[in-house]
Design a protein around this motif. Structure first.
Motif, short mmCIF file in Angstrom:
data_model
loop_
_atom_site.label_atom_id
_atom_site.label_comp_id
_atom_site.label_asym_id
_atom_site.label_seq_id
_atom_site.Cartn_x
_atom_site.Cartn_y
_atom_site.Cartn_z
N GLY B 213 -0.73 4.52 7.89
CA GLY B 213 0.47 5.16 8.19
C GLY B 213 1.54 4.57 6.69
O GLY B 213 2.43 4.87 7.83
N VAL B 214 0.93 4.30 5.77
CA VAL B 214 2.20 2.57 5.62
C VAL B 214 2.67 4.49 4.44
O VAL B 214 3.85 3.52 3.74
CB VAL B 214 1.52 2.15 4.32
N ASP B 215 1.74 5.48 4.18
CA ASP B 215 2.59 6.39 3.75
C ASP B 215 3.06 6.87 2.38
O ASP B 215 2.30 7.48 1.49
CB ASP B 215 4.14 6.58 4.32
N ARG B 216 3.78 5.49 2.20
CA ARG B 216 3.86 5.56 0.16
C ARG B 216 3.76 3.97 0.00
O ARG B 216 4.12 3.31 0.46
CB ARG B 216 4.86 5.70 -0.25
#
Lengths: 593, 593
Positions: B213-216
């Motif tokens: 879930g770090v996403d970027r």
């Protein structure tokens, strides 16, 4: 699918009221209340509540949504009724009325819960967390750690860039060092029989950069050291490594203080006082019996002057030590100390009320006068204190008593974070086998006041005896440590730039000229072509971040840490490789003993 | 000594006129003119002239100053007389009247000169430069390279931070990959018989971060690959590695375009046009016979439609190709091409003036009409061109002719820097031994339009024949390259997130289930717990910086590069280590063959 137009879950607010928005995230919690579905959707910014009402429920029920499924959601932001507001989350005044849901990925049941409350209840084993790191990192706390780490390092870079430092990358494939034992080695396939070493630090490269005129260098550098891992050590760690030319150590101190002040203010709103206290190594040892005292507890061990305070007891020698704490300590705790085996006299003063075993053996007036002579910012109120006195015992016992009181949370820290410089470290240390080795590293400059002593000893080194050895050990260097809350978080020095002095140091620590030349010849050689005076420091970022975030372990601020045996439980490294591959590298395994 | 109050040499200006200042630096040039001494003092910012006049000369002559000595200087800034101004340097209107000089370090004669003019004259061997890297880096050009590199990478970080990317460090001590052959290995001392591998890229870790879930995510990452080094390759290199969730490849393209536009504008004042041209892999191959065409020379190889343009010559088959260049080319150059062995017909048009061998075999009117049908922005002026036509030859011959004209600087680039996206790369490539292997890497997603074909072929894989193999090779992926001036400078893809599809790909490329599980089991496993769609890219920073700075070699933008045999000539790595040390690691050397 496009991130343009996407709203992060945790940022839904009045700006989007009654607008159609697009969200992506994980199902944090799913509740089917019969007539109505509630979904808490989570991304790294937080949680927002989705609602599917009675009219639409049949369309979505068949999706069989469960926790940790990944969804794409389109819906309209609505104000929640006053009595339904959730004050625990920033988006709690709103909910999203769902129009479309796409299930992008289904999830099995997690091996452990990730929301704070449930997680705390089940006490998850760290082994499991490391194996399922991809789930562990979903915990908001863990993400917060990574986010803080990113921001802190970003701000450090901003600061150093503004201060004309250049970040320059030094090689990962480096040369083995003569100490060797702590090097990770990498066999060279192209040059069989030879090895690279992974860098223990960029020390030599950064000194070369100073000779090159770079003037101000830094690097957020990965360093690797093949040590037997103690708890909370990692085989690879991240340092802020920096070096400057034409400076003395005051300049390094000021720079680091300014940097930390600015960075901690902008990343955590923390105001720290600068300049940090500076303490000579010898003073730290004398007062706190440590080269990294924790001055959140600023209570030195002192020698009692028995000329001034007479103790009426037989068998007292000159070595009487005391510890004074600016608070009263309950009788129960003092009894606990006795029962743990400590032997001491004590005195508790509370206004005009004095208690304790010390009373029997001293004159209060004498003792009061003696205390008045002590200048100690922590002892301003001399009407409220506890004193512990020991005699005929090593003074470390008093230090242990202090530590017990800290561990029992009787003695509380005077602040959250205490930075301290410890400087003028010894140049050498004496090994058990009699060898003289560098206390810091062999490029550390001697303290100017001790240079003559160094020369004298060096000129008589063929007559080296134990007396000379201890004189060697007394030589001070221009090395310094940065200490935070009793932990060494940085270490640096002003370097030797005189090739003759450098050779002398190599010789004292037992490197033959051949060894010195084969390993450091290029550095010695570079000093022949105009070398500026220079010095630097390396700060251990993993440790600093861990202390600032008050995590249980350094592993909580590293995305993919290793265990104490050097394993990554996620990827199962290290692992076995085929014989063929080793053959290509020109090596083979020894049979296991 | 303190850097507070120090003035950098290159920044002496009117602000300091008639003030006493403190300078540090290297003697760039020293002239004793009998009655007067001139010293050009250099630091990384530039040069300033110091003057010692007749009254003081005797004090300083005895210092025996020579080139590259390191000095501390105190003096007063004076305006130079009008006729003594040096317009070649920014400080040329001023000089510093010397009051004090301290020689901080003496220099021997350099092994090669470092100022641009002298350096050019002596043509220094690169071996010497690498051995004396500490001197080579004093050359202003080399410092400028390091400075630019620092600034460019800093701006990239600024941009990505502003765009909510987190920089997250992934391990240097990673797990060996099954391809293995290109891994640098590190024997584990604590777990004898096992090995770490140095990362060829952070691919698996960044995908795990997306599952987290770090996403970027991004990282300026050191990557290491043990390949046989071709010229201008390094065993370790620096990538901008990034990954995003909930996106398609448009998002990656837009992000990188926006980033490069901003970064190149602020670091070099370069305005680049975005969006970059996007070209399908197949189109690039068809038109330019390359998956990384250099569109500074935007001239495709085209097929001549011999229905529309009749060539009156015997033995012409259908495969007639032509190349049209929007300029006239001199007869001499065309003769050169003939003499180099190329066979072609050509036509040069300059207004109404036509020349060339093609004239004999075509009708001009017909040919003119055919050209009018070609839409090509580079061919706006159809009254000035040269055409080359080949037949009964592979079309690569025309590409070679183009390259000869480029190398001879007959054909000049239409711009300095041309960025291009090449996308929809094949998913697989066919190895000579018949194996099917990933064109990019095994985590690359299939193009949605080709997914059915993949399924069909997979379901019939037990009947694999050459026809099926070439159908496999025709399957497109969601992989893309960024090309700059004909060099691949970046590569990425949208990843597989369906565990079943991932297993299928592993099986097609010949990984057994056991191998796949032992190496990538953790990734496959993570996909069971809610994986977001994600993709990313890695840009080769060494190469981009080298192209932007137009350096002769990639080694000129790396502080401490390795030679083609993987050696560091400065430190002499790799080097031999003792048998004892190897024994501790549980390995021994094989006898050299």
């Amino acid at each position: 699918m496009s991130y343009e137009g996407r709203i992060w879950c945790g940022t839904v607010n009045s700006r989007y009221l009654n607008q159609k928005i697009q969200l992506f995230g994980w199902v944090n919690r799913f509740r089917d209340m019969g007539g109505i579905l509630f979904i808490d959707l989570r991304d790294r910014t937080g949680i927002v509540q989705l609602v599917v009402d009675q009219n639409n429920i049949s369309n979505f029920q068949e999706l069989k949504i469960s926790n940790e499924d990944v969804l794409k959601v389109v819906g309209i932001v609505r104000q929640r009724p006053k009595d339904k507001i959730n004050i625990k989350i920033p988006t709690g005044e709103y909910e999203v009325e769902v129009h479309e849901i796409t299930v992008l990925s289904k999830s099995s049941t997690l091996p452990f819960p990730i929301n704070e409350e449930d997680y705390k209840d089940v006490s998850v084993d760290e082994t499991l967390r490391l194996k399922y790191r991809f789930i562990d990192l979903r915990r908001p706390k863990m993400f917060k750690n990574l986010y803080f780490r990113h921001k802190l390092i970003k701000k450090i870079r901003d600061f150093l860039d503004e201060n004309e430092f250049l970040e320059i990358e030094t090689p990962i494939l480096s040369n083995p060092t003569p100490e060797g034992a702590r090097d990770f080695l990498v066999p060279s396939r192209i040059q069989k029989g030879k090895f690279y070493a992974l860098p223990q630090s960029p020390q030599l490269y950064k000194q070369i950069l100073m000779v090159s005129g770079v003037d101000r260098y830094f690097q957020i550098a990965k360093c690797l050291r093949d040590e037997d891992l103690r708890a909370d050590r990692q085989p690879e760690f991240t340092q802020l490594d920096l070096e400057m030319s034409f400076i003395n150590y005051d300049d390094i101190f000021c720079l680091i203080e300014k940097m930390l002040k600015e960075v901690l203010l902008t990343t955590m709103g923390l105001e720290i006082k600068v300049p940090f206290l500076r303490m000579e190594y010898q003073e730290a040892i004398d007062k706190y019996m440590s080269d990294k005292p924790d001055l959140r507890f600023p209570y030195p061990i002192r020698k009692l002057d028995i000329e001034k305070v007479q103790i009426n007891m037989e068998g007292i020698t000159n070595d009487v030590y005391f510890l004074i704490l600016p608070q009263t300590i309950a009788r129960k705790e003092i009894d606990n100390l006795y029962n743990s085996g400590y032997k001491f006299l004590y005195l508790v003063r509370e206004g005009e009320n004095y208690k304790g075993t010390l009373l029997k053996y001293i004159q209060l007036e004498q003792f009061g006068k003696f205390l008045d002579g002590i200048e100690d910012p922590e002892l301003k109120n001399k009407e409220l204190y506890t004193v512990f006195v020991i005699f005929n015992q090593p003074k470390v016992k008093l230090n242990e008593i202090k530590q017990v009181l800290i561990d029992r949370r009787i003695l509380l820290p005077t602040c959250s974070f205490y930075f301290l410089w410890v400087n003028n470290f010894p140049l050498f240390k004496l090994e058990e086998d009699g060898r003289i080795s560098p206390e810091h590293h062999p490029f550390t400059n001697v303290h100017p006041e001790d240079k003559d002593l160094l020369m004298e000893l060096y000129n008589n080194i063929d007559k080296l005896d134990s007396g000379m050895r201890s004189r060697f050990a007394s030589i001070r260097s221009l090395a310094y440590d940065l200490v935070l809350n009793g932990v060494e978080v940085g270490s640096g020095s002003i370097r030797i730039t005189d090739p003759e002095l450098q050779k002398m140091i190599f010789s004292i620590i037992g490197l033959t000229e051949e060894e010195a030349n084969s390993r450091f010849g290029f550095l010695l050689n570079s000093f022949k072509y105009g070398v500026p005076p220079h010095g630097g420091i390396a700060l251990g970022l993993d440790r600093i971040i861990s202390i600032l975030l008050m995590t249980n372990s350094i592993r909580d601020v590293i995305a993919f840490p290793k265990t104490q045996s050097g394993s990554c439980l996620l990827t199962n490294s290290p692992s076995e490789v085929g014989e063929e591959q080793l053959k290509e590298l020109g090596i083979k395994l020894l049979p296991l003993a």
